[in-house]
Write an enzyme that holds these catalytic residues in place. Structure first.
Site, PDB file in Angstrom:
ATOM      1  N   HIS A   1      -1.346   9.413 -77.553  1.00 27.40           N
ATOM      2  CA  HIS A   1      -0.935   9.197 -76.142  1.00 27.40           C
ATOM      3  C   HIS A   1       0.540   8.404 -76.056  1.00 27.40           C
ATOM      4  CE1 HIS A   1      -4.726  10.689 -74.901  1.00 27.40           C
ATOM      5  NE2 HIS A   1      -4.567  10.511 -73.512  1.00 27.40           N
TER       6      HIS A   1
ATOM      7  N   HIS B   1     -34.053  17.744 -30.728  1.00 20.92           N
ATOM      8  CA  HIS B   1     -33.088  18.600 -31.527  1.00 20.92           C
ATOM      9  C   HIS B   1     -34.205  19.614 -32.599  1.00 20.92           C
ATOM     10  CE1 HIS B   1     -28.656  18.118 -31.312  1.00 20.92           C
ATOM     11  NE2 HIS B   1     -28.980  16.824 -31.257  1.00 20.92           N
TER      12      HIS B   1
ATOM     13  N   ASP C   1     -21.780  13.762 -28.692  1.00 23.35           N
ATOM     14  CA  ASP C   1     -22.166  14.964 -29.169  1.00 23.35           C
ATOM     15  C   ASP C   1     -20.922  16.190 -28.958  1.00 23.35           C
ATOM     16  OD1 ASP C   1     -24.126  14.365 -30.878  1.00 23.35           O
ATOM     17  OD2 ASP C   1     -25.684  14.660 -29.223  1.00 23.35           O
TER      18      ASP C   1
ATOM     19  N   GLU D   1     -27.472   8.108 -38.700  1.00 26.49           N
ATOM     20  CA  GLU D   1     -26.268   8.971 -38.369  1.00 26.49           C
ATOM     21  C   GLU D   1     -25.813   8.368 -36.876  1.00 26.49           C
ATOM     22  OE1 GLU D   1     -26.123  13.629 -37.370  1.00 26.49           O
ATOM     23  OE2 GLU D   1     -27.959  12.420 -37.162  1.00 26.49           O
ATOM     24  N   HIS D   2     -26.483   8.159 -36.046  1.00 29.65           N
ATOM     25  CA  HIS D   2     -25.927   7.648 -34.904  1.00 29.65           C
ATOM     26  C   HIS D   2     -26.633   6.288 -34.367  1.00 29.65           C
ATOM     27  CE1 HIS D   2     -26.483  12.187 -34.472  1.00 29.65           C
ATOM     28  NE2 HIS D   2     -25.202  12.001 -33.850  1.00 29.65           N
TER      29      HIS D   2
ATOM     30  N   GLN E   1     -32.338  12.883 -28.815  1.00 30.04           N
ATOM     31  CA  GLN E   1     -32.173  13.107 -30.065  1.00 30.04           C
ATOM     32  C   GLN E   1     -33.436  13.796 -30.718  1.00 30.04           C
ATOM     33  OE1 GLN E   1     -29.334  12.165 -30.774  1.00 30.04           O
ATOM     34  NE2 GLN E   1     -29.153  13.062 -32.791  1.00 30.04           N
TER      35      GLN E   1
END
Length: 449
Positions: A436, A277, A377, A343-344, A274
């Site tokens: 109404h 990235h 991924d 996220e993961h 990770q």
């Protein structure tokens, strides 16, 4: 290389959920600060269309595209030139993604509330979607797959992809996105691809773009999906309302909950994967085993020195967004990773599936020793466009549902309306909205039936 946070003893007990979130590692990602930069970019695109896109491509990507839309023959050429092993891998990724996403299809539901009174929920795809594929430090044909497949399964009729031009491209691909991204689009049958990146791509999708003579280059879209850098996220925030968005994606992140049964080499490899990235990528280990923490640190030292992107990985692992969090037991670890909302999230513990079942906040959960994030991924079949920055506590990853709108269709007979007329009138009057109620009684001679 990586810092530690000790939440053993009463340290964790003293923190409520909000306080716990503040002490856990997290990347600094100030989207508000970037708004001032992207606002004039978006205005430039809105006012000057295609010419602005060329100017901005030259300014930010060091390429001035002559054709903003990639010609069909360039897309076809990219697929022909794609190495056979990469093509096979993409085809398998697409096949698995379709399997998972086709099972997410929704059917219309019909509820008979009373005899003669029916409410139908129809699931209608968004008409036109813009899909953004980043192209900075890495090439992401996988993001083409993850955005396009659920949109196609949902039945979106019009798909456009934008990705930044690559200054290093030569020959037939000069001025266009990376050829592997182009090949992935061709493989998926997407023929509307633009060589536009960054905030200007989001603005193009929102406002559309024309040449000075009025020729339409790109029609506006209804929804924009796909990850990007802080300027892409800021443009999404600025233009939300003009367009729908999936999320404001921040730096990628992994959290690993592990006990002493975990393999330190697996954990270290996953943290590094990770960190590869981006220097802002977050890699967090939560464990009740100091011995595992020590072994992981040792493994990191060995593995980082052998990785291709050593400098980037070191920067990410040593940043404030990464760290090892020590807790008393796995139960305490669950509380920590739920507060973090990764996220993961990987679970590498005894009874990993049982532990995973207790997690409430995560973009995606990877269970056991043989489900690394990199599987998700590319080829698990799951989607890798996921909520970041703790947003997993309220948001989900990209799916078929992201491209569908639920529309309620109300179908009542005269008798069914008469049966509920008094209820409507009473509630309307309680809200001081008598007209109404009168909209109902008008159908019965201006009186309750």
């Amino acid at each position: 290389m990586i810092s530690r946070i000790d939440l053993r003893g009463d340290a964790l007990a003293r923190l409520d959920a909000r306080q716990l979130r503040t002490v856990l590692p997290r990347a600094e990602f100030d989207v508000d600060a970037a708004l001032g930069t992207v606002r004039p970019i978006c205005e430039q695109v809105r006012e000057h269309g295609a010419e602005a896109l060329r100017d901005l491509g030259e300014r930010f990507d060091h390429v001035r595209p002559t054709q903003l839309r990639v010609p069909a023959e360039v897309l076809a050429s990219a697929l022909r030139d794609l190495p056979s092993d990469v093509r096979s891998a993409l085809e398998e990724s697409i096949r698995r993604a379709r399997l998972v996403h086709e099972d997410q299809r929704r059917v219309d539901t019909v509820t008979q509330v009373v005899p003669g009174g029916v409410v139908i929920e129809r699931h209608v795809p968004v008409e036109r979607v813009g899909l953004y594929v980043p192209g900075g430090r890495a090439v992401y044909p996988s993001s083409v797959v993850m955005n396009v497949v659920p949109a196609q399964v949902a039945g979106v009729g019009s798909l456009a992809v934008a990705s930044p031009p690559q200054a290093d491209n030569t020959g037939a691909y000069a001025g266009y996105p990376h050829p592997t991204i182009l090949a992935a689009c061709e493989l998926l049958g997407v023929d509307e691809v633009y060589t536009v990146g960054g905030a200007q791509a989001i603005a193009m999708f929102a406002y559309g773009a024309r040449e000075d003579d009025g020729t339409v280059v790109c029609e506006p879209v209804n929804l924009v999906t796909g990850p990007g850098n802080i300027y892409v996220a800021a443009a999404k925030r600025l233009l939300q309302g003009v367009i729908g968005i999936d999320a404001e994606a921040g730096p990628t992140e992994i959290a690993i909950l592990a006990d002493d049964s975990a393999d330190a080499q697996y954990v270290a490899a996953d943290l590094i994967s990770q960190a590869e990235h981006d220097p802002l990528a977050a890699s967090v280990l939560v464990t009740d085993s100091p011995e595992l923490a020590d072994a992981v640190e040792t493994a990191l030292q060995e593995r980082v020195s052998r990785t291709k992107h050593e400098i980037r990985v070191k920067e990410a692992l040593s940043g404030a967004q990464s760290g090892i969090v020590l807790v008393d037991d796995v139960e305490a670890g669950v509380r920590v990773v739920d507060a973090y909302g990764a996220e993961h999230l990987e679970i590498q513990t005894r009874d990993a599936a049982e532990v995973a079942a207790g997690i409430r906040n995560a973009g995606a959960i990877f269970v056991g020793d043989y489900a690394p994030v990199s599987l998700g991924d590319y080829a698990a079949g799951s989607n890798h466009v996921l909520p970041t920055g703790g947003c997993a506590c309220h948001s989900a990853g990209l799916s078929v549902q992201s491209f569908l709108r639920g529309i309620h269709v109300v179908d009542y007979t005269r008798e069914a309306l008469a049966d509920v007329a008094a209820t409507v009138v009473t509630l309307a009057n309680s809200e001081d909205l008598p007209a109404h109620g009168q909209a109902v009684t008008a159908r019965f001679g201006d009186a309750l039936p």
